[in-house]
Design a protein around this motif. Sequence first.
Motif, short mmCIF file in Angstrom:
data_model
loop_
_atom_site.label_atom_id
_atom_site.label_comp_id
_atom_site.label_asym_id
_atom_site.label_seq_id
_atom_site.Cartn_x
_atom_site.Cartn_y
_atom_site.Cartn_z
N ALA A 45 0.84 -1.20 0.00
CA ALA A 45 0.00 0.00 0.00
C ALA A 45 0.87 1.24 0.00
O ALA A 45 1.72 1.42 0.88
CB ALA A 45 -0.90 0.00 1.23
N ALA A 46 0.65 2.11 -0.99
CA ALA A 46 1.39 3.38 -1.03
C ALA A 46 0.82 4.35 0.01
O ALA A 46 1.49 5.32 0.39
CB ALA A 46 1.32 3.99 -2.43
N SER A 47 -0.39 4.08 0.49
CA SER A 47 -1.03 4.88 1.55
C SER A 47 -0.91 6.38 1.26
O SER A 47 -1.11 6.82 0.15
CB SER A 47 -0.42 4.58 2.92
N ASN A 48 -0.59 7.12 2.31
CA ASN A 48 -0.36 8.56 2.19
C ASN A 48 1.13 8.86 2.23
O ASN A 48 1.53 9.94 2.61
CB ASN A 48 -1.03 9.28 3.38
N ALA A 49 1.93 7.87 1.84
CA ALA A 49 3.38 7.98 2.05
C ALA A 49 4.10 8.50 0.80
O ALA A 49 3.62 8.34 -0.31
CB ALA A 49 3.93 6.60 2.42
N PRO A 50 5.28 9.12 1.02
CA PRO A 50 6.08 9.61 -0.11
C PRO A 50 6.62 8.47 -0.99
O PRO A 50 6.69 7.33 -0.53
CB PRO A 50 7.26 10.32 0.57
N GLY A 51 7.03 8.83 -2.21
CA GLY A 51 7.55 7.85 -3.16
C GLY A 51 8.70 7.02 -2.61
O GLY A 51 8.78 5.82 -2.87
N GLU A 52 9.58 7.66 -1.83
CA GLU A 52 10.76 6.92 -1.34
C GLU A 52 10.37 5.78 -0.39
O GLU A 52 11.02 4.74 -0.35
CB GLU A 52 11.76 7.87 -0.67
N TYR A 53 9.28 5.98 0.39
CA TYR A 53 8.80 4.89 1.26
C TYR A 53 8.36 3.71 0.40
O TYR A 53 8.70 2.56 0.68
CB TYR A 53 7.63 5.37 2.13
N VAL A 54 7.65 4.02 -0.67
CA VAL A 54 7.12 2.96 -1.54
C VAL A 54 8.29 2.20 -2.20
O VAL A 54 8.30 0.97 -2.25
CB VAL A 54 6.14 3.53 -2.58
N ARG A 55 9.28 2.98 -2.66
CA ARG A 55 10.46 2.36 -3.29
C ARG A 55 11.14 1.39 -2.31
O ARG A 55 11.50 0.27 -2.66
CB ARG A 55 11.45 3.45 -3.70
N GLU A 56 11.28 1.83 -1.08
CA GLU A 56 11.91 1.02 -0.03
C GLU A 56 11.13 -0.29 0.18
O GLU A 56 11.71 -1.37 0.25
CB GLU A 56 11.83 1.84 1.25
N GLN A 57 9.81 -0.18 0.26
CA GLN A 57 8.98 -1.37 0.49
C GLN A 57 9.02 -2.33 -0.69
O GLN A 57 8.97 -3.55 -0.51
CB GLN A 57 7.54 -0.97 0.83
N ILE A 58 9.11 -1.79 -1.91
CA ILE A 58 9.23 -2.66 -3.09
C ILE A 58 10.55 -3.44 -2.97
O ILE A 58 10.60 -4.65 -3.23
CB ILE A 58 9.21 -1.82 -4.40
N LYS A 59 11.60 -2.77 -2.51
CA LYS A 59 12.91 -3.44 -2.35
C LYS A 59 12.84 -4.51 -1.27
O LYS A 59 13.40 -5.59 -1.42
CB LYS A 59 14.00 -2.41 -2.06
N VAL A 60 12.15 -4.19 -0.18
CA VAL A 60 11.97 -5.19 0.89
C VAL A 60 11.28 -6.43 0.30
O VAL A 60 11.73 -7.56 0.49
CB VAL A 60 11.11 -4.62 2.05
N ALA A 61 10.20 -6.22 -0.43
CA ALA A 61 9.44 -7.34 -1.00
C ALA A 61 10.33 -8.15 -1.94
O ALA A 61 10.36 -9.39 -1.87
CB ALA A 61 8.21 -6.82 -1.74
N LYS A 62 11.08 -7.45 -2.79
CA LYS A 62 11.91 -8.15 -3.77
C LYS A 62 13.05 -8.93 -3.11
O LYS A 62 13.60 -9.85 -3.70
CB LYS A 62 12.46 -7.16 -4.80
N SER A 63 13.42 -8.52 -1.87
CA SER A 63 14.47 -9.26 -1.17
C SER A 63 13.91 -10.56 -0.56
O SER A 63 14.66 -11.43 -0.15
CB SER A 63 15.09 -8.40 -0.06
N ILE A 64 12.57 -10.68 -0.51
CA ILE A 64 11.95 -11.86 0.10
C ILE A 64 11.32 -12.78 -0.96
O ILE A 64 11.18 -13.97 -0.74
CB ILE A 64 10.86 -11.43 1.13
N THR A 65 10.94 -12.21 -2.09
CA THR A 65 10.27 -13.03 -3.11
C THR A 65 10.68 -12.64 -4.53
O THR A 65 11.00 -11.48 -4.79
CB THR A 65 8.73 -12.94 -2.99
#
Length: 316
Positions: A45-65
Amino acid sequence: MLMIKSAICEMLGIEYPVFQGGMAWIADGKLGAAVSNGGGLGIIAASNAPGEYVREQIKVAKSITNKPIGVNIMLLSPFVDEVAKVVIEEKVGVVTTGAGNPSKYIKEWLAAGIKVIPVVASVAMAKLMTRLGASALIAEGGESGGHVGELTTMVLVPQICDATTLPVIAAGGIADGRGVAAAFMLGAQGIQMGTRFLSANECTIHPIYKEKILKATDLCTMVTGKRLGHPVRSLRTPFARDYSKAEYGGMPDEELEALGAGALRLAVQEGDNEKGCFLSGQVAAMVKKEQPAAEIVKEVMEEAEQILLRASQWVK
Ligand code: TUI
């Protein structure tokens, strides 16, 4: 082995036609990756968060799957424009949108090879999204948690299916195999669940939030925020009651906005019973245990398979 397969599985390269809802402040890279590893489509969820938060979470996900993962873009966010670019830069496979009209972003996402799957809560929006080339639609009924439309899943899904040639994913009010089977009977080719994933081991909400969901009963949710044009379903807590009183008691709009500000974060991160807004769908009472996200995906689909296999018993 018999399994429920649909056009959505093929389109997205996923094993089960199950999406995890893009729950604001909740659906992070860790939860998304766990759902994707379980064969569904995990969504950040991008929620109400800035782009950099979303980028970080995409990287977290890609490190797990290595499996496909989606990003949900909440169109009321002040950061929509930058998040819309981040999903292209990070080569996200799927974008879902919510709480508004994503028309102005669709062309660019499609050109980047992203599958675009907007949430629609009306036939008019379904027709518009179909015309603009969306890849599929999520029909979300008002049983869901968070920002809700007028119609229930039972009446919305068949009407959206009639209004589009695209595959439809049903959302709102689904928490087990019965709901999945029913959604397919209404014409859906996939389903999305949010509330059921709140009890996933990989879901990092405050333990008090989890406990509230696990203890919820049938009438535990209510809708607030209609007066400001953003109706939201949440657990019936002191905050929800106070907000509702203020809303119908004539509190000025700005004060009402201020009362709601930050309430989602207080629920998710602090478990604040007094000031937190605990978003939840009407299915909360059907969420009974904590378990791995992958097990949730498998369990609901196996239940649905059994139900659908027996469905012909009614025709004699
Ligand atoms: O978006 C959601 N659920 C959400 S967003 C959210 S964050 C939030 N926080 C405070 C206030 C408001 C939102 C929490 N939960 N679900 C998808 C969804 N989209 N449901 C309904 C719609 C929708 C509604 C109107 C989609 C399109 C639409 O179009 C209206 C228009 O014409 O612009």
